[in-house]
Design an enzyme around this catalytic site. Structure first.
Site, PDB file in Angstrom:
ATOM      1  N   GLN A 201       0.852  -1.184   0.000  1.00 39.23           N
ATOM      2  CA  GLN A 201       0.000   0.000   0.000  1.00 39.23           C
ATOM      3  C   GLN A 201       0.890   1.237   0.000  1.00 39.23           C
ATOM      4  OE1 GLN A 201      -3.799  -0.653   0.151  1.00 39.23           O
ATOM      5  NE2 GLN A 201      -2.596  -2.307  -0.752  1.00 39.23           N
ATOM      6  N   ARG A 221      -4.522   3.552   4.596  1.00 34.12           N
ATOM      7  CA  ARG A 221      -3.782   4.300   3.595  1.00 34.12           C
ATOM      8  C   ARG A 221      -4.153   3.804   2.202  1.00 34.12           C
ATOM      9  NH1 ARG A 221       0.540   4.804   5.873  1.00 34.12           N
ATOM     10  NH2 ARG A 221       1.713   5.816   4.211  1.00 34.12           N
ATOM     11  N   ALA A 242     -11.841   2.171   4.263  1.00 34.96           N
ATOM     12  CA  ALA A 242     -10.859   1.398   3.512  1.00 34.96           C
ATOM     13  C   ALA A 242     -10.000   2.290   2.620  1.00 34.96           C
ATOM     14  CB  ALA A 242     -11.576   0.336   2.687  1.00 34.96           C
ATOM     15  N   HIS A 243      -9.048   1.649   1.930  1.00 34.01           N
ATOM     16  CA  HIS A 243      -8.087   2.413   1.127  1.00 34.01           C
ATOM     17  C   HIS A 243      -8.750   3.153  -0.033  1.00 34.01           C
ATOM     18  CE1 HIS A 243      -7.139  -1.624  -1.176  1.00 34.01           C
ATOM     19  NE2 HIS A 243      -8.379  -1.254  -1.303  1.00 34.01           N
ATOM     20  N   ASN A 244      -8.226   4.378  -0.254  1.00 32.36           N
ATOM     21  CA  ASN A 244      -8.618   5.249  -1.361  1.00 32.36           C
ATOM     22  C   ASN A 244     -10.064   5.740  -1.297  1.00 32.36           C
ATOM     23  OD1 ASN A 244      -6.445   3.132  -2.795  1.00 32.36           O
ATOM     24  ND2 ASN A 244      -6.094   5.310  -3.155  1.00 32.36           N
TER      25      ASN A 244
END
Length: 345
Positions: A201, A221, A242-244
């Site tokens: 990540q 991240r 969660a990511h993004n």
């Protein structure tokens, strides 16, 4: 031990920029409800349901809407939005603000090339990794960790045992509560048919100004780009982002919300407790999703959205569950009947 400050009634009115009725020299040492307030405490009336308690209050003064002033037996602070006034008043008596200190505790660990602003407080056993930048009046609570090259804006506070991973950017006046984790790896894996392979990540997390994150919440991240949390976003305890994911300014997420990767939530949205958003969705500005709802498709218009069923007697629920399983067959039968009716017409 922390102690809240003592203010006069006149001090409070001046800070709220409102008028007052009563003795301005009256000493105020705290806040309480209408029913429980004593002669050195301020109460507030923001909900008409508590009008019944106003006549009997022993408070030193009451913060209330001007329309209720004639029913108030004690000095009053009239204000158009009493609940907002209460929020501002509560800040004046916050014992954490009164107990702020400056300096680095002897047991804290501060890495190389760390930049500390004016009035920074780093409490016992905190760890500040290399290259971190802390703005003015930042407070790092006991046992908290700030990873390498992270940046924290002015007046941000980390309570005890907060973990901020490397390369995280946090704006001004943010509040992070105990146990929250900012910048852990997103859930990214590739499967080869037999086993999982981790995807590094490589992105970060950016929190805007005036963001608050509740205890034991996680903001992952990004896989490549950053996870972005806008200005004035309020995140309750035990929330998973969660990511993004991107969350727009002034949105609020209640406890146990879960947002899957790459979903975009607009500005001024409100997600009730237990709401789940699937990944790669877009939620428009001004959307409110009621508690325990599952959102699997994008929402393009503002408004209130719900899913699921409310609690009911178990016997009734079991009957409804049986009928739910029969819906497909009922729909097919209805279609056949409609077709037969058209053919015979």
């Amino acid at each position: 031990m922390t102690h809240a400050p003592t203010l006069t009634l006149a001090d409070i009115a001046r800070r709220l920029d409102i008028d007052f009725q009563g003795d301005g020299d009256t000493l105020i040492r705290g806040l309480a409800t209408l029913k429980e307030a004593g002669p050195d405490q301020i109460a507030f009336l923001a909900n008409r349901a508590y009008l019944k308690d106003l006549a009997e209050t022993r408070a030193a003064a009451v913060l209330l809407h001007p329309e209720h002033g004639k029913n108030c037996p004690v000095p009053q602070l009239p204000i158009d939005n009493p609940y907002l006034g209460y929020a501002q008043l509560s800040q004046m008596f916050d014992p954490l603000e009164a107990s702020k200190q400056t300096g680095v505790h002897p047991t804290a660990v501060v890495g190389d090339n760390v930049t500390l602003g004016e009035g920074v407080e780093i409490q016992a056993h905190a760890v500040i990794d290399a290259g971190v930048v802390l703005g003015d009046r930042v407070v790092i609570g006991a046992g908290s960790v700030v990873g390498a090259d992270s940046i924290l804006g002015d007046d941000t506070r980390l309570h005890a045992n907060v973990t901020v991973y490397h390369g995280v950017v946090i704006g001004k006046r943010a509040i992070l509560h105990s146990g929250c984790v900012i910048g852990a790896d997103g859930f990214g894996f590739a499967h080869d048919g037999a086993r999982w392979h981790k995807i590094a990540q490589l992105g970060g997390v950016v929190l805007g100004d005036d963001v608050e994150v509740g205890s034991c919440s996680s903001i992952d991240r990004g896989a490549l780009g950053d996870t972005l949390i806008g200005n004035d976003v309020k995140i309750d305890s035990q929330v998973q982002i969660a990511h993004n994911v991107r969350i727009g300014d002034h949105s609020a997420l209640a406890g146990c919300v879960g947002i899957a990767g790459s979903t975009k939530v607009g500005k001024h949205c409100m997600l009730g407790g237990g709401v789940g958003l699937s990944g790669h969705l877009t939620i428009a500005d001004g959307v409110q999703v009621t508690g325990m709802s599952l959102v699997t498709n994008s929402i393009h218009e503002p408004g209130v959205y719900s899913s699921g069923t409310g609690a009911m007697n178990n016997t009734q629920w079991r009957k409804n569950a049986v009928r739910f399983k029969q819906l497909d067959e009922i729909a097919k039968r209805l279609t056949r009947l409609e077709k037969s009716s058209r053919d015979s017409a």
